[in-house]
Motif scaffolding. Structure first.
Motif, PDB file in Angstrom:
ATOM      1  N   ARG A 182     -21.490  14.577   7.127  1.00 28.26           N
ATOM      2  CA  ARG A 182     -20.810  14.421   8.415  1.00 28.26           C
ATOM      3  C   ARG A 182     -21.618  15.071   9.537  1.00 28.26           C
ATOM      4  N   SER A 183     -22.104  16.282   9.289  1.00 26.76           N
ATOM      5  CA  SER A 183     -22.856  16.971  10.343  1.00 26.76           C
ATOM      6  C   SER A 183     -24.174  16.250  10.619  1.00 26.76           C
ATOM      7  N   ARG A 184     -24.773  15.646   9.602  1.00 26.71           N
ATOM      8  CA  ARG A 184     -26.030  14.925   9.815  1.00 26.71           C
ATOM      9  C   ARG A 184     -25.800  13.682  10.662  1.00 26.71           C
ATOM     10  N   ILE A 185     -24.697  12.985  10.421  1.00 30.51           N
ATOM     11  CA  ILE A 185     -24.379  11.795  11.216  1.00 30.51           C
ATOM     12  C   ILE A 185     -24.098  12.191  12.667  1.00 30.51           C
ATOM     13  N   VAL A 186     -23.328  13.250  12.869  1.00 28.00           N
ATOM     14  CA  VAL A 186     -23.000  13.694  14.222  1.00 28.00           C
ATOM     15  C   VAL A 186     -24.269  14.126  14.957  1.00 28.00           C
ATOM     16  N   HIS A 187     -25.157  14.826  14.265  1.00 26.79           N
ATOM     17  CA  HIS A 187     -26.410  15.250  14.901  1.00 26.79           C
ATOM     18  C   HIS A 187     -27.262  14.047  15.288  1.00 26.79           C
ATOM     19  N   PHE A 188     -27.223  13.004  14.469  1.00 27.51           N
ATOM     20  CA  PHE A 188     -27.936  11.767  14.794  1.00 27.51           C
ATOM     21  C   PHE A 188     -27.424  11.187  16.118  1.00 27.51           C
ATOM     22  N   ILE A 189     -26.114  11.197  16.298  1.00 31.61           N
ATOM     23  CA  ILE A 189     -25.522  10.685  17.547  1.00 31.61           C
ATOM     24  C   ILE A 189     -25.870  11.616  18.716  1.00 31.61           C
ATOM     25  N   LEU A 190     -25.731  12.919  18.497  1.00 28.98           N
ATOM     26  CA  LEU A 190     -26.019  13.880  19.563  1.00 28.98           C
ATOM     27  C   LEU A 190     -27.462  13.761  20.050  1.00 28.98           C
ATOM     28  N   SER A 191     -28.371  13.402  19.157  1.00 32.88           N
ATOM     29  CA  SER A 191     -29.792  13.325  19.515  1.00 32.88           C
ATOM     30  C   SER A 191     -30.138  12.072  20.301  1.00 32.88           C
ATOM     31  N   LYS A 216     -26.158  26.251  25.298  1.00 31.62           N
ATOM     32  CA  LYS A 216     -26.779  27.447  24.732  1.00 31.62           C
ATOM     33  C   LYS A 216     -26.997  27.326  23.237  1.00 31.62           C
ATOM     34  N   ALA A 217     -26.228  26.494  22.568  1.00 27.29           N
ATOM     35  CA  ALA A 217     -26.380  26.343  21.120  1.00 27.29           C
ATOM     36  C   ALA A 217     -25.687  25.066  20.671  1.00 27.29           C
ATOM     37  N   ALA A 218     -26.134  24.548  19.531  1.00 29.80           N
ATOM     38  CA  ALA A 218     -25.504  23.389  18.888  1.00 29.80           C
ATOM     39  C   ALA A 218     -25.729  23.539  17.388  1.00 29.80           C
ATOM     40  N   PHE A 219     -24.654  23.573  16.611  1.00 28.31           N
ATOM     41  CA  PHE A 219     -24.802  23.849  15.176  1.00 28.31           C
ATOM     42  C   PHE A 219     -23.570  23.393  14.409  1.00 28.31           C
ATOM     43  N   PRO A 220     -23.732  23.061  13.118  1.00 27.37           N
ATOM     44  CA  PRO A 220     -22.566  22.850  12.246  1.00 27.37           C
ATOM     45  C   PRO A 220     -22.040  24.200  11.776  1.00 27.37           C
ATOM     46  N   LEU A 221     -20.806  24.218  11.310  1.00 20.49           N
ATOM     47  CA  LEU A 221     -20.160  25.480  10.946  1.00 20.49           C
ATOM     48  C   LEU A 221     -20.395  25.849   9.489  1.00 20.49           C
ATOM     49  N   HIS A 222     -20.559  27.152   9.238  1.00 19.70           N
ATOM     50  CA  HIS A 222     -20.390  27.658   7.878  1.00 19.70           C
ATOM     51  C   HIS A 222     -18.916  27.493   7.503  1.00 19.70           C
ATOM     52  N   ASP A 223     -18.653  27.375   6.205  1.00 17.50           N
ATOM     53  CA  ASP A 223     -17.269  27.080   5.812  1.00 17.50           C
ATOM     54  C   ASP A 223     -16.431  28.333   5.565  1.00 17.50           C
ATOM     55  N   SER A 224     -17.071  29.518   5.577  1.00 18.12           N
ATOM     56  CA  SER A 224     -16.306  30.750   5.367  1.00 18.12           C
ATOM     57  C   SER A 224     -17.206  31.940   5.684  1.00 18.12           C
ATOM     58  N   SER A 225     -16.645  33.131   5.576  1.00 22.72           N
ATOM     59  CA  SER A 225     -17.461  34.338   5.665  1.00 22.72           C
ATOM     60  C   SER A 225     -18.200  34.507   4.346  1.00 22.72           C
ATOM     61  N   PHE A 226     -19.369  35.150   4.393  1.00 21.80           N
ATOM     62  CA  PHE A 226     -20.093  35.357   3.141  1.00 21.80           C
ATOM     63  C   PHE A 226     -19.538  36.561   2.375  1.00 21.80           C
ATOM     64  N   ARG A 227     -18.720  37.386   3.047  1.00 19.25           N
ATOM     65  CA  ARG A 227     -18.201  38.597   2.401  1.00 19.25           C
ATOM     66  C   ARG A 227     -16.953  38.336   1.568  1.00 19.25           C
ATOM     67  N   HIS A 228     -16.168  37.338   1.946  1.00 20.67           N
ATOM     68  CA  HIS A 228     -14.914  37.089   1.224  1.00 20.67           C
ATOM     69  C   HIS A 228     -14.566  35.611   1.332  1.00 20.67           C
ATOM     70  N   PRO A 229     -13.786  35.083   0.405  1.00 23.25           N
ATOM     71  CA  PRO A 229     -13.400  33.661   0.469  1.00 23.25           C
ATOM     72  C   PRO A 229     -12.552  33.380   1.701  1.00 23.25           C
ATOM     73  N   SER A 230     -12.496  32.119   2.072  1.00 22.86           N
ATOM     74  CA  SER A 230     -11.705  31.708   3.231  1.00 22.86           C
ATOM     75  C   SER A 230     -10.210  31.798   2.930  1.00 22.86           C
ATOM     76  N   THR A 231      -9.454  32.150   3.963  1.00 23.89           N
ATOM     77  CA  THR A 231      -7.989  32.184   3.814  1.00 23.89           C
ATOM     78  C   THR A 231      -7.384  30.801   3.963  1.00 23.89           C
ATOM     79  N   ASP A 232      -8.189  29.838   4.422  1.00 25.83           N
ATOM     80  CA  ASP A 232      -7.725  28.459   4.588  1.00 25.83           C
ATOM     81  C   ASP A 232      -7.748  27.765   3.233  1.00 25.83           C
TER      82      ASP A 232
END
Length: 887
Positions: A182-191, A216-232
């Motif tokens: 998904r992020s690769r497709i979106v980046h293709f459109i953004l470019s 100032k920035a454009a990036f896909p999201l990490h899915d959680s913190s690296f210290r603990h699992p996501s609460t979602d």
């Protein structure tokens, strides 16, 4: 592909809409869910994040400039919405000037662009039953626990086609396109979305907006913190699992979860870590053999006859050596080099020859088995036909496609950025620039050589005066050692400075060259950067190994550099120990410097960022804002990681005959490098946009070239830099009659036989020492380096004797034999080991069969069925036309 892009993408540009027609993002307040990866409605997934600074709160630009920037951003976001993307804007929690625009790609947009980009997606599960390897039980001990990171299910895949949607393996529309895709497709459109038109030239792409500071920035999201699992509950917490099971130091001896890395970061990151892990595993064998050869040298050094003669006060103590420079230098005793001769026995032994031959074969095995492994990954990660079908043209290339030419294959007009003449001019300019900068590197190396020549005079004068009474120091700190160490340190500093300069120049030259695709761009940049680095890192080593001490004349007739500096001489044991010192300093210094640059700097920057945002501990910060404060991945991504490892590969293979511990040092460094790179990616950097990669690119032929060159360099190091061949010639020919006086083959008398004699009365006035400290009544001195000349008083005095020609013939014969034997073995290995395993071939054939059956034969049946109905109607019509009227 260009035609498809013109048909699908370009029409969406349109003209820049009026202010009242601009579409704007939805605005939403942060919902206090820090681990949420969705819009505020909890349904639409965040596929990308754009960050900008509110123009109304900017104080650093003029009002007119802020207005222009805002206008371009609004147009850009409006065009993104026109392309089908959905945007939601949220103001920063920590800094009210920052605004985060979250981007979501709906199902229809994903399907359309997946077809345009020829993205391969699952058709059905892989039904081939393969037998497990015999070593599976052993490798399972080092694998990540399958209960923690489950193995990825294998699928047969095909390029996505919307009209065949029903044939693809879709269990859930929300998970059919994974977050990386998904992020690769979106980046293709953004470019490729436009934001302005100036002089009929369209300006588009997120990269230009980032460069100009509009975003100032454009990036896909990490899915959680690296210290603990996501609460979602909807988040798989893959980042946390990668940190715990891959990047954490406790996993240093574990195998990498490559499929999981590829799933999260994409094929380009995955194949880098696959290659680095494979290279590190292969280094284990080389390191074991190298340590064995080193230990063999340590155990046999006490039996080294020629070293014993150097240290013997009755032999080496009675040998007076000629001055090593003009006037300032004086005569000296051979026993000064006792300690260096002992060290040299460790590295200059028979084990070194065995190890050099082994490494010539090892590098071939490494490259051949990597090809097999790479072929497996190409199939498993769906990149077999990637270059032909899926890779898109770079936006920078598309933007300059103003010239129209006729395609020879399609016989249709197409747009290109330059004519044939323009392309020729660009290539000529770029090639000339590359050679110019390489010549500058060579000039810097010559500068280091001049330093060596000039500073040796200083050390020769000072050391003999100031530490003459300190025998312990004198044994270790000779003029040669002091010159070698200081020159190596200066060489390393110059190398690091030049690296920064040449990196920028290589990028400028490649940008001007304007490659068509990202792969072409990286391959072109790779070639240039490696040429620069090759000359920069290896030139000093080549000088010491093959040029130093080779063209020095003899004491009565020395050779001068630039008519002023007397050419350098090697230690009586040869230049091998100096080459080892140079390698140790450069390899060790490079590893320390790279780790500081790659790991410590991002960590310090993030630490400062966290300190500056002290209020973060008091507020709940969303995932997108946490990621924004991480360090961005550079435009070249893994380029520098590959470059670092390939340069190390060169040191391990090209000069391994002088430093058998190099594979061990490389192994230790790489075991740390894998985990440090993993830690850096998962904890210190924003998530990269996933990219496809079929292989390791131009690095593969570069390593093959290094492998071929390594055989030559190691053969020449043993023949010309090492003292092995002269010793063997003496042992088998000149220690016994008719040339020698010993009754059996021996190494006794080797030192006395190989140091040529010179009469001090034959010194020219320009070369005589100022204040000679003479030893007794001796009227002769010995030449410092190994040389074989007739003694004074002979009718051919100071000319090369028969021993010299025997040694030269033996050296040339050794090089020819060693090269041909290793090249022959390499050829046999390359022929015997196929590039693609039978297992992979079966998988590829099965996938093609399934793809053809599902996507093509089913269509054929539908066509036949439809054509059959049409034929029946036609025949019925014909039949009724010919019936009698009575009927």
């Amino acid at each position: 592909l260009v035609l498809e892009l013109n048909q699908v993408i370009i029409p969406t540009y349109g003209t820049v809409p009026d202010q009242q027609n601009l579409h704007t993002p939805e605005w939403a307040d942060f919902d206090d869910k820090p681990d949420s990866l969705f819009f505020n409605d909890g349904q639409r997934r965040i596929d990308f994040v754009l960050v900008y600074e509110d123009e109304s709160k900017k104080m650093t630009h003029k009002r007119s400039d802020r207005k222009k920037q805002k206008r371009k951003r609004q147009v850009y976001e409006s065009n993104l919405i026109n392309n089908g993307l959905q945007l939601e804007a949220t103001r920063s929690v920590l800094d009210e000037k920052l605004i985060f625009v979250k981007v979501h790609a709906p199902w229809e947009v994903l399907c359309m662009y997946a077809e345009v980009m020829h993205i391969k997606l699952p058709l059905q599960p892989n039904d081939l039953k393969m037998r497990d390897s015999a070593f599976n039980w052993f490798s399972r001990l080092f694998r990540v626990d399958e209960n923690i990171i489950k193995p990825e299910q294998e699928f047969f895949t095909a390029p996505f086609q919307k009209e065949h949607l029903s044939n693809f393996y879709i269990q859930d529309k929300d998970t059919f396109f994974n977050p990386a895709t998904r992020s690769r497709i979106v980046h293709f459109i953004l470019s490729r979305v436009e934001y302005a038109t100036k002089n009929n030239v369209k300006k588009f792409g997120i990269n230009k907006l980032l460069d100009t500071g509009i975003y100032k920035a454009a990036f896909p999201l990490h899915d959680s913190s690296f210290r603990h699992p996501s609460t979602d509950p909807d988040c798989p917490s893959e980042r946390y699992l990668l940190y715990r099971e891959w990047a954490h130091p406790k996993n240093i001896f574990k195998l990498q979860p490559l499929d999981f890395i590829r799933k999260y970061y994409g094929e380009k990151i995955g194949i880098y870590f696959a290659w680095l892990g494979f290279y590190t595993n292969m280094l284990i064998v080389a390191a074991v053999v190298g340590v064995g050869c080193f230990l063999y040298g340590c155990l046999t050094k006490d039996n080294c006859t020629w070293s014993q003669e150097v240290c013997d006060p009755n032999i080496g103590g009675n040998i007076i050596m000629c001055p090593q420079c003009d006037k300032a230098c004086t005569y000296w005793n051979l026993t000064i080099t006792c300690e260096s001769s002992k060290k040299l026995c460790i590295f200059d032994s028979f084990g070194t020859l065995v190890f050099a031959v082994f490494m010539g074969i090892w590098v071939t095995l490494f490259l051949e088995f990597w090809k097999r492994r790479q072929a497996e990954l190409e199939y498993e990660w769906d990149t077999v036909e990637y270059l032909e079908q899926e890779e898109q043209v770079r936006p920078e290339y598309e933007a300059r496609c103003t010239h129209v030419v006729m395609n020879e294959i399609t016989q249709q007009e197409e747009h290109v950025p330059y004519t044939a003449c323009g392309k020729c001019i660009r290539i000529t300019f770029c090639t000339s620039a590359v050679f110019f900068w390489i010549l500058l590197i060579i000039a810097s190396v010559i500068g280091i050589i001049v330093y060596r020549l000039s500073v040796f005079l200083v050390f020769s004068a000072m050391l003999s005066q100031h530490i003459s009474g300190t025998e312990t120091i004198l044994k270790y700190l000779t003029p040669q050692t002091a010159t070698s160490v200081t020159a190596s340190l200066i060489s390393f500093i110059v190398i690091m400075i030049l690296n920064v300069i040449y990196e920028k120049m290589a990028i400028l030259i490649t940008d001007f060259e304007l490659p068509r695709t990202q792969t072409d761009y990286e391959n072109s940049l790779t070639t240039k950067m490696f040429l620069f680095q090759f000359v920069n890192y290896y030139s000093s080593c080549f000088y010491i190994a093959f040029f130093k001490g080779r063209f020095v004349g003899h004491p009565g007739n020395p050779v001068y550099w630039l008519g002023k500096y007397r050419n350098e001489e090697c230690d009586p044991g040869g230049c091998l120990l100096e080459l080892t010192t140079q390698l140790a300093i450069i390899v060790g210094g490079k590893a320390i410097w790279n780790n500081i640059q790659e790991v410590l700097l991002p960590w310090v920057k993030n630490l400062i960022g966290r300190y500056c945002a002290a209020t973060r501990s008091e507020k709940v910060v969303p995932r997108w804002e946490q990621d924004y404060h991480l360090q961005p991945i550079g435009k070249l991504g893994l380029f520098y990681e590959y470059l670092e490892m390939v340069i190390q590969f060169g040191f391990v293979t090209l000069f391994v005959a002088s430093f058998p511990l190099a594979p061990l040092l490389a192994l230790i460094n790489n075991m740390l490098e894998i985990r440090l790179d993993a830690w850096k990616l998962t904890t210190q950097f924003r998530r990269m946009v996933t990219q496809k990669a079929q292989d390791i690119g131009a690095w593969q032929p570069i390593m093959q070239g290094i492998a071929i060159l390594a055989v030559v360099t190691n053969a020449m190091i043993i023949a010309f830099t090492s003292d092995m061949i002269p010793r063997l010639v003496y042992y088998w020919s000149f220690s016994v009659p008719p040339y020698g006086s010993h009754s059996s083959h021996t190494m006794k008398g080797y030192i006395n036989s190989t140091l040529s004699v010179f009469n001090i009365s034959d010194f020219k006035n320009a070369s005589k020492p100022f204040s000679p400290s003479w030893f007794g009544n001796q009227m002769t001195c010995r030449q410092v380096y190994r040389d074989f000349r007739y003694p004074p008083g002979h009718q051919h005095q100071y000319e090369h004797n028969i021993y010299y020609w025997h040694v030269i013939a033996a050296k040339l014969a050794f090089i020819i034999v060693m090269e041909h034997v290793i090249y022959f073995v390499k050829f046999i290995i390359s022929y015997v080991i196929p590039d693609v395993s039978q297992k992979t071939k079966s998988k590829v054939k099965r996938e093609k069969y399934v793809t053809q059956k599902l996507l093509h034969e089913n269509d054929l049946k539908v066509v036949k069925k439809t054509m059959g109905k049409i034929a029946d109607k036609i025949f019925k019509g014909v039949d009724s036309a010919f019936r009698p009227k009575a009927e």
